[in-house]
Structure formats: structure tokens, C-alpha cells
Enzyme design. Structure first.
Site, PDB file in Angstrom:
ATOM      1  CB  THR B  39      -0.953   0.066   1.216  1.00  0.00           C
ATOM      2  OG1 THR B  39      -1.727  -1.094   1.247  1.00  0.00           O
ATOM      3  CG2 THR B  39      -1.880   1.253   1.121  1.00  0.00           C
ATOM      4  CG  ASP B  55      -1.533   0.882  -3.680  1.00  0.00           C
ATOM      5  OD1 ASP B  55      -1.178  -0.270  -3.989  1.00  0.00           O
ATOM      6  OD2 ASP B  55      -1.788   1.230  -2.508  1.00  0.00           O
ATOM      7  NE  ARG B  57       1.121  -4.708  -7.106  1.00  0.00           N
ATOM      8  CZ  ARG B  57       2.297  -4.600  -7.711  1.00  0.00           C
ATOM      9  NH1 ARG B  57       3.404  -4.608  -7.006  1.00  0.00           N
ATOM     10  NH2 ARG B  57       2.373  -4.484  -9.017  1.00  0.00           N
ATOM     11  CE  LYS B  71      -4.381  -1.332  -1.480  1.00  0.00           C
ATOM     12  NZ  LYS B  71      -2.926  -1.290  -1.506  1.00  0.00           N
ATOM     13  N   GLY B  85      -2.185  -1.911   5.944  1.00  0.00           N
ATOM     14  CA  GLY B  85      -1.954  -2.908   6.982  1.00  0.00           C
ATOM     15  C   GLY B  85      -2.654  -4.185   6.598  1.00  0.00           C
ATOM     16  CB  SER B 167       5.073  -0.742   2.027  1.00  0.00           C
ATOM     17  OG  SER B 167       4.161  -0.896   0.960  1.00  0.00           O
ATOM     18  CG  ASP B 204       6.149  -0.057  -1.791  1.00  0.00           C
ATOM     19  OD1 ASP B 204       4.964  -0.119  -1.414  1.00  0.00           O
ATOM     20  OD2 ASP B 204       7.055  -0.773  -1.307  1.00  0.00           O
ATOM     21  CB  SER B 207       2.156   0.465  -3.745  1.00  0.00           C
ATOM     22  OG  SER B 207       2.488   0.634  -2.411  1.00  0.00           O
TER      23      SER B 207
END
Lengths: 235, 282
Positions: B39, B55, B57, B71, B85, B167, B204, B207
Site C-alpha cells: 500500500t 493504490d 494492490r 482501499k 496494513g 509501505s 514500492d 503497491s
């Protein structure tokens, strides 16, 4: 006569097979302010008298018709505080149903759960039955619906119903006036006329309350100016 | 007896299973990976309200579990919450608080306030002592104005003009730190949020996929699902594949006669295949 010996305890049947406390609760409802509901082909209307104990009471702070979900509303006859408790519980039950099934609660399910709560209070120790009858109006996938729930916990679906002080006159009036193909606007006019029948004093937007739900499935309480407009149409 | 108010259940959270988990870890047993949202989630305050971005994913260890998950969660018509999380935790906690806010709205007859949602969330997370792994970016507009908060799994909160979590938060924060200023317009705000999320998506591993944006202003909320799709799927030819006769070598051909007998009885069907040519390719 023998009944009166059994009237003190809720959880004791009288010899005639009645629970006298529930009869008394129905009396409390019968002495409450008149309220009624009419189911139309494209919606439901509920209406009630809003007689305040004194002219000094701020009528904008009193709302007898309450929302339980965006598409279900409820009105009562009888003891106001009891209805508040039931409305609070019903709202919570509707939320719990949604959390569990991710579906907005169907009207029948809500009625069933509210009736179950009312029945609980007729079979427990140390409590008394609710002194209210509720008219639950909603619109869901099964169309417009109107249910009446009594202090005993029994519920019925009605095409049109009335409760409270003027119940017999109001019901007779509704029986004459009700038609199967009534639309929401006609139903609102009929509701106002029915209330007018037994109304003491001058009827106005300030001393009656009307709640409607149509095909948009949004229950809303009419403002006093909207009610005044309808009253002008009816005259 | 029926209580008028619902008292909290006695005893609180039972930490027995946590002790067991710790014991297993000490013994060398690996915890199974739960689906985390990796995320990048962001939020910023602009002149008329707040913009939230995320995002799409969802990862399960090194595997992408959901390429296009949502999300940004609904809390109230004027309040939305992005969650990072453990996916189950963010879903459950936002659903629960959303439900509580609805009941509160019925009781008060007023629009929900962002601080109410914030307090309900942080009290819940604190009582679970960080075991509910939900890191949230909460934003909304109420009578007191636009608000943006971050909520950490242990129950602490921050109130910020711009925030990132997850992240990919560092990648996104670098974009905000260099380009954020007060008094952004709606278009500038959306663009900045999309840029920050893209930074997280591309830099990242946790994500990826698409950008979701949610714009909340006084009286109006716009949920722009899949606002940007910077990672389009390129599918194999839609015409499909043609298997021409002769592409596969025929080794043996065997013709078999099979009989079909239809018998109709009152209580049961019986049939065997009658005519048919079966060509065996071995």
C-alpha cells in the site's frame, strides 16, 4: 372479575387465558394520540397528531415520526419514552443486520426483530410490556409495506391502519376511503382527512406530523410548511 | 434483564492466543503470511476540502492477491478513510466505525464529524494494543471545516495538512514534501495526490496497479475509482489460437464402434452411447 386477581403479575396467565398486563398496555395505547398509516401503490404515508401539553413547549424540538433506516420510518401511539427505546434498538438491529449480511434490512425482518423485542418484555421477570403500538412504514424490494406492531409482540401487515384515541372512527373512515389503486398523493390527502375527523381544535402543520416514503425509497418527515400546503389542498 | 445502555464486555481482549503465537515463534514455527495491503495511501487538505488517494494492490507475501482492490473506505457521506496494513483489519474496523457513526447520526440528527470517527477508531485500536494492524488516513469535511488525520495501529493519531501511510509512504511523502503548498485548487490537489500514489506504485513493490482518488468538499463527495490506470493489462490476442490440422503429429488412428441403447423407465434413465466415431490421438 377473577381476572383482576391476576392483573398484577405479567408472567401469570389469567383463568380466561389472557395476560392482563398486555390488555392494560393496549389500554395505554388506546389512550394515546391518534396515529395512522396508509399504503399506496407507490409509497406509504404515516401521520400522527402532535398535541403538546402546553403552548409553551417548543414544537420544533419534538419529532414523533422517526427514521430507523433511510428506507424505513416508524410512528407510535402510546408512551413516547417507550417508543424511543424501541426505535433505538431497531436502529441498532438494522445496523447489525447490515454488518452481517451487507444487505439493507428488509422491512419484514426489521418488523420481526422489533416484535421479538416487544415479546421479550412480556415474558421476562421484573419488566413491563411496552406501552406503545408502532406503525412501521418502509419501501424495499418487495414494494411499499406497512406493519403494525402491538405491545404483545404480534404484528400484522396493513393496507391502512389507525391506532390511539380515535381508532374506531378513523378505521371506519379509512375502510370507506381506501382504494387499492390509491397513489401516494391521494394517500396523503386521505391521511389528513382521517386525522381531521377526530381532531379537537384547529388542525395545522404545527400540530400534526406526516412521514412519507415513495419510489425513491427515502423516508422523510414533511416540514410544517409542506403540511400546511397539503392542508390547503384538502380544504 | 435488558440494559438501557450497552456496557463494554467485561474482561477486554484475551491475550491467550498472542502468548501462544509468541511461544510458537520462539520454537521456530513460521506464521502464515496474511494478506497485507502493502500500500501507498495519501491525503491532503486543499482550499475547499480534502483529497484522499490510494493504490489498488493487495499482497500476500510476494504474491499479488488482488490487482484492483478498494482501499478507500466509506465512513460517512462526508468522511472517507484509506486503510493500510492487514486488509481484514482495515475492512472490519472501518465497517464497524461506519456503523457506529450511522447510529450516532440517527440519535443526534446531525452530520458526523471527523473527530468523532477519529476518536472511535483510536479507542478501538488502543484497546487492542496494536494487534489490530490497521494504519489509516482519515479525511473529511464537516461543520468545523476540512480535516485530515492519520491513525496508527497502536492508537496514536496525527492531524496534518498532508499525510502518507503504508509501505509506499516514503515514496509518496517525497512528492508531497517537495510540491505541497497551502491553498491548492481542486485540480492541483487531485494531480498532486495522483502523482504521489504513482510514486508509490512505481517505486514500492507492495503497491501497484491503479490510482483511486476521493475528493471531499462541503456538501459533496466524489469517489473517483480507478482515476488513473498506469498499469494496463495487455492481454494475449483476443482472437484466440487456431490449431490447424497437422500442427500435432498423428501417431495412431483407431476407429471404435460404440452402441447407444435408450431405455426409458418410469423411475430411472439408462443409456449407453450408440453411434460415435472416436479418433484416438496418442
Amino acid at each position: 372479575m377473577g381476572d383482576s386477581q391476576y392483573s398484577f403479575s405479567l408472567t401469570t396467565f389469567s383463568p380466561s387465558g389472557k395476560l392482563v398486563q398486555i390488555e392494560h398496555a393496549l389500554m395505554a395505547v388506546g389512550s394515546g394520540q391518534t396515529s395512522l398509516g396508509i399504503k399506496a401503490t407507490n409509497g406509504v404515508v404515516v401521520a400522527t397528531e402532535k398535541k403538546l401539553p402546553s403552548i409553551l413547549v417548543d414544537e420544533t424540538s419534538v419529532q414523533k415520526i422517526q427514521l430507523v433506516t433511510p428506507n424505513i420510518g416508524v410512528v407510535y401511539s402510546g408512551m413516547g419514552p417507550d417508543s424511543r427505546v424501541l426505535v433505538r434498538k431497531s436502529r441498532k438491529q438494522a445496523q447489525q443486520y447490515f454488518r452481517l449480511y451487507k444487505e439493507t434490512i428488509p422491512v419484514t425482518q426489521l418488523v420481526r426483530e422489533t416484535a421479538a423485542v416487544m415479546q421479550e418484555f412480556t415474558q421476562s421477570g421484573g419488566v413491563r410490556p411496552f406501552g406503545v403500538s408502532l406503525l412501521i412504514a418502509g419501501y424495499d424490494d418487495n414494494g411499499p409495506q406497512l406493519y403494525q406492531v402491538d405491545p404483545s409482540g404480534s404484528y400484522f401487515s396493513w393496507k391502512a391502519s389507525a391506532m390511539g384515541k380515535n381508532v374506531s372512527n378513523a378505521k371506519t373512515f379509512l375502510e370507506k376511503r381506501y382504494t387499492e389503486d390509491m397513489e401516494l398523493e391521494d394517500a396523503i390527502h386521505t391521511a389528513i382527512l382521517t386525522l381531521k375527523e377526530g381532531f379537537e381544535g384547529q388542525i395545522s402543520g404545527k400540530n400534526i406530523e406526516i412521514g412519507i416514503i415513495g419510489t425513491d425509497r427515502q423516508f422523510r418527515v414533511l416540514s410544517s410548511s409542506e403540511i400546511d400546503d397539503y392542508l390547503a389542498e384538502v380544504e | 434483564m435488558v440494559k438501557m445502555t450497552d456496557l463494554p464486555t467485561k474482561g477486554g481482549f484475551s491475550f491467550d492466543l498472542c502468548t501462544r503465537n509468541q511461544m510458537l515463534l520462539d520454537k521456530g514455527v513460521q506464521m502464515p503470511p496474511f494478506r497485507k495491503t502493502g500500500t501507498t495511501i495519501v491525503g491532503l487538505v486543499f482550499q475547499d476540502g480534502v483529497v484522499l488517494g490510494a493504490d489498488t494492490r493487495a499482497t500476500e507475501g510476494p504474491i499479488v492477491a488482488d490487482k484492483n482492490c478498494e482501499k478507500i473506505h466509506f465512513m460517512a457521506p462526508n468522511i472517507y478513510c484509506c486503510g493500510a496494513g492487514t486488509a481484514a483489519d482495515t475492512e472490519a474496523v472501518t465497517d464497524m466505525v461506519s456503523s457506529q457513526l450511522q447510529l450516532h447520526r440517527y440519535a443526534t440528527g446531525r452530520e458526523s464529524r471527523v473527530v468523532t470517527a477519529l476518536t472511535l477508531l483510536k479507542s478501538h485500536l488502543f484497546s487492542y494494543q496494536g494487534h489490530v494492524s490497521a494504519a489509516l488516513v482519515l479525511g473529511g469535511v464537516d461543520v468545523t471545516g476540512p480535516h485530515l488525520h492519520t491513525v496508527y495501529p497502536h492508537g496514536s493519531t496525527d492531524t496534518l495538512p498532508f499525510a502518507t501511510m503504508g509501505s509506499g509512504s516514503l515514496a509518496a511523502m517525497s512528492v508531497f514534501e517537495s510540491k505541497y503548498r497551502e491553498g491548492l485548487t481542486r485540480e492541483e490537489g487531485i494531480e498532486l495526490v495522483a502523482e504521489a500514489i504513482c510514486a508509490g506504485i512505481f517505486n514500492d513493490l507492495g503497491s501497484g496497479s491503479n490510482v483511486d482518488v476521493c475528493v471531499i468538499t462541503k456538501g459533496q463527495t466524489e469517489y473517483l475509482r480507478n482515476y488513473q490506470l498506469p498499469n494496463p493489462r495487455t492481454y494475449i490476442s483476443s482472437k484466440g489460437y487456431s490449431f490447424v490440422k497437422g500442427q500435432t503429429a498423428v501417431v495412431v488412428t483407431k476407429l471404435v464402434h460404440v452402441e447407444a441403447i435408450f431405455q426409458l423407465r418410469v423411475d430411472e434413465w439408462q443409456y449407453r452411447i450408440n453411434w460415435g466415431l472416436v479418433q484416438c490421438l496418442c
